[in-house]
Design an enzyme around this catalytic site. Structure first.
Site, PDB file in Angstrom:
ATOM      1  N   GLU A 199      -5.372  -4.532  10.799  1.00  0.00           N
ATOM      2  CA  GLU A 199      -4.198  -3.753  10.637  1.00  0.00           C
ATOM      3  C   GLU A 199      -4.697  -2.729  12.238  1.00  0.00           C
ATOM      4  O   GLU A 199      -5.606  -2.218  12.490  1.00  0.00           O
ATOM      5  CB  GLU A 199      -4.623  -2.382   9.500  1.00  0.00           C
ATOM      6  N   ASN A 238       0.371  -1.137  -0.022  1.00  0.00           N
ATOM      7  CA  ASN A 238      -0.336   0.169   0.007  1.00  0.00           C
ATOM      8  C   ASN A 238       1.288   1.458  -0.018  1.00  0.00           C
ATOM      9  O   ASN A 238       1.853   1.886   1.165  1.00  0.00           O
ATOM     10  CB  ASN A 238      -0.918   0.077   1.212  1.00  0.00           C
ATOM     11  N   TRP A 239       0.971   2.060  -0.532  1.00  0.00           N
ATOM     12  CA  TRP A 239       2.233   3.010  -1.457  1.00  0.00           C
ATOM     13  C   TRP A 239       1.573   4.475  -0.117  1.00  0.00           C
ATOM     14  O   TRP A 239       2.074   5.043  -0.512  1.00  0.00           O
ATOM     15  CB  TRP A 239       2.567   2.881  -2.703  1.00  0.00           C
ATOM     16  N   LYS A 240       0.274   4.468  -0.425  1.00  0.00           N
ATOM     17  CA  LYS A 240      -0.094   5.538   0.660  1.00  0.00           C
ATOM     18  C   LYS A 240       0.130   6.837  -0.941  1.00  0.00           C
ATOM     19  O   LYS A 240       0.078   6.878  -1.441  1.00  0.00           O
ATOM     20  CB  LYS A 240       0.142   5.413   1.408  1.00  0.00           C
ATOM     21  N   GLY A 246       2.987  -1.094   4.018  1.00  0.00           N
ATOM     22  CA  GLY A 246       2.707   0.364   3.592  1.00  0.00           C
ATOM     23  C   GLY A 246       4.652   0.539   3.718  1.00  0.00           C
ATOM     24  O   GLY A 246       5.561   0.100   2.641  1.00  0.00           O
ATOM     25  N   GLY A 247       4.970   1.147   4.627  1.00  0.00           N
ATOM     26  CA  GLY A 247       6.649   1.852   4.294  1.00  0.00           C
ATOM     27  C   GLY A 247       7.952   1.073   3.910  1.00  0.00           C
ATOM     28  O   GLY A 247       8.293   1.140   2.727  1.00  0.00           O
ATOM     29  N   GLU A 295      -6.441   5.408   7.728  1.00  0.00           N
ATOM     30  CA  GLU A 295      -5.893   6.404   6.923  1.00  0.00           C
ATOM     31  C   GLU A 295      -7.059   6.604   6.819  1.00  0.00           C
ATOM     32  O   GLU A 295      -7.423   8.043   7.333  1.00  0.00           O
ATOM     33  CB  GLU A 295      -4.789   6.333   6.751  1.00  0.00           C
ATOM     34  N   SER A 329       3.214  -1.969  10.176  1.00  0.00           N
ATOM     35  CA  SER A 329       4.792  -2.134  10.333  1.00  0.00           C
ATOM     36  C   SER A 329       5.001  -3.585   9.287  1.00  0.00           C
ATOM     37  O   SER A 329       6.483  -4.028  10.408  1.00  0.00           O
ATOM     38  CB  SER A 329       5.397  -1.802  11.789  1.00  0.00           C
ATOM     39  N   GLY A 374       2.641   2.578  10.657  1.00  0.00           N
ATOM     40  CA  GLY A 374       3.583   3.475  10.628  1.00  0.00           C
ATOM     41  C   GLY A 374       4.270   4.189  11.488  1.00  0.00           C
ATOM     42  O   GLY A 374       5.504   4.802  12.024  1.00  0.00           O
ATOM     43  N   HIS A 402      -9.099   1.924   4.557  1.00  0.00           N
ATOM     44  CA  HIS A 402      -7.946   1.624   5.454  1.00  0.00           C
ATOM     45  C   HIS A 402      -8.071   2.794   6.747  1.00  0.00           C
ATOM     46  O   HIS A 402      -8.804   3.815   6.509  1.00  0.00           O
ATOM     47  CB  HIS A 402      -6.789   2.650   4.514  1.00  0.00           C
TER      48      HIS A 402
END
Ligand code: 13P
Length: 258
Positions: A172, A13-15, A239-240, A102, A218, A178, A100
């Site tokens: 999640e 998930n590149w966000k 993510g990251g 976010e 994470s 993150g 998500h």
């Protein structure tokens, strides 16, 4: 229960990251590394809307599928700034992240809109990755299971047994996203197993066994293998670490070797 019967899905998930040239470069780097993932391991990159067409072109004739990061629930109309499910399928998008944390936290998404988006995605032929997870405070108050049960029930409301097999659920925990704070494999497994038990209650055991449940929060090159070894963790939403080709590949290889 047979974990191997389910699809292992490793999704980035590149966000809100990467311009088009950067997206192209990252996918070009990932492509050869993950080329050995086949059969029951699916590799997905969920990218910003502006990168979808580029991503689809770059990954043509590869084993990487492309996903969007959100979708609107109406088919068309006066919804400035929104993107419909038909617009995504027409491009060749296969998956879409829905709900998500976010989106829930910063953009007012509720279980009701998550449900509507999931229904719209399924009816257009997209595979939704529906995100659920508790806040830190909710875990501290010992209501994780209540929170998850409510999200699962509402987010999947009205979705048939046949359709839910095309839904991926991503657990999640919000406190792990993150933050570098990963749920322990035991904590993640406990909730993923609980999600499967809830699916069995809402549908039946056979349906619950067929649904891919991911962990996200994470997940990285160092902890993926241990998480993915758990019986109810079928994949990851990353993510990251999905923004670094080498790290993402290590996670993919953990699924291939698992
Ligand atoms: P991080 O892997 O950066 O914690 O993000 C997880 C996530 O939100 C994936 O959807």
């Amino acid at each position: 229960m047979n974990k191997n019967a389910r699809k292992a899905i490793i999704a980035g998930n590149w966000k809100m990251n990467k311009t088009r040239p950067e997206a192209k470069a990252l996918l070009e780097a990932i492509k050869p590394l993950v080329a050995n993932a086949e059969g029951n391991v699916e590799v997905i990159a969920c990218v910003p809307f502006t990168n979808l067409e580029t991503a689809i072109t770059v990954t043509e004739n590869s084993n990487i599928k492309i996903g969007a990061e959100n979708v609107h629930f109406e088919k068309s109309g006066a919804y400035t700034g929104e993107i419909s499910a038909d617009m995504l399928t027409e491009l060749g998008v296969a998956y879409v992240v829905i709900g998500h944390s976010e989106r829930r936290q910063y953009f007012g998404e509720t279980d009701e809109t998550v449900n509507k988006r999931t229904v719209a995605a399924l009816s257009a032929g997209l595979k939704p990755i529906v995100c659920v997870g508790e806040l830190k405070w909710e875990r501290e108050c010992n209501i994780t299971e209540e929170v998850i049960a409510r999200q699962i029930k509402l987010d999947l409301w009205g979705i048939s047994k046949e359709d839910v097999k095309n839904v991926v659920i991503a657990y999640e925990p919000v406190w792990a996203i993150g933050t570098g704070l990963t749920a322990t494999p035991e904590q993640a497994e406990e909730v993923c197993a609980f999600i499967r038990a809830e699916l069995a209650k809402l549908y039946d055991a056979e349906t619950a066994e067929a649904v891919t449940i991911q962990y996200g929060g994470s997940m990285n090159a160092g902890n993926a293998a241990e998480l993915l070894a758990k019986p109810n963790i079928d994949g990851g939403l990353i993510g990251g670490a999905s923004l670094k080709a080498e790290d993402f590949n290590i996670i993919v290889q953990a699924a291939v070797n698992g």
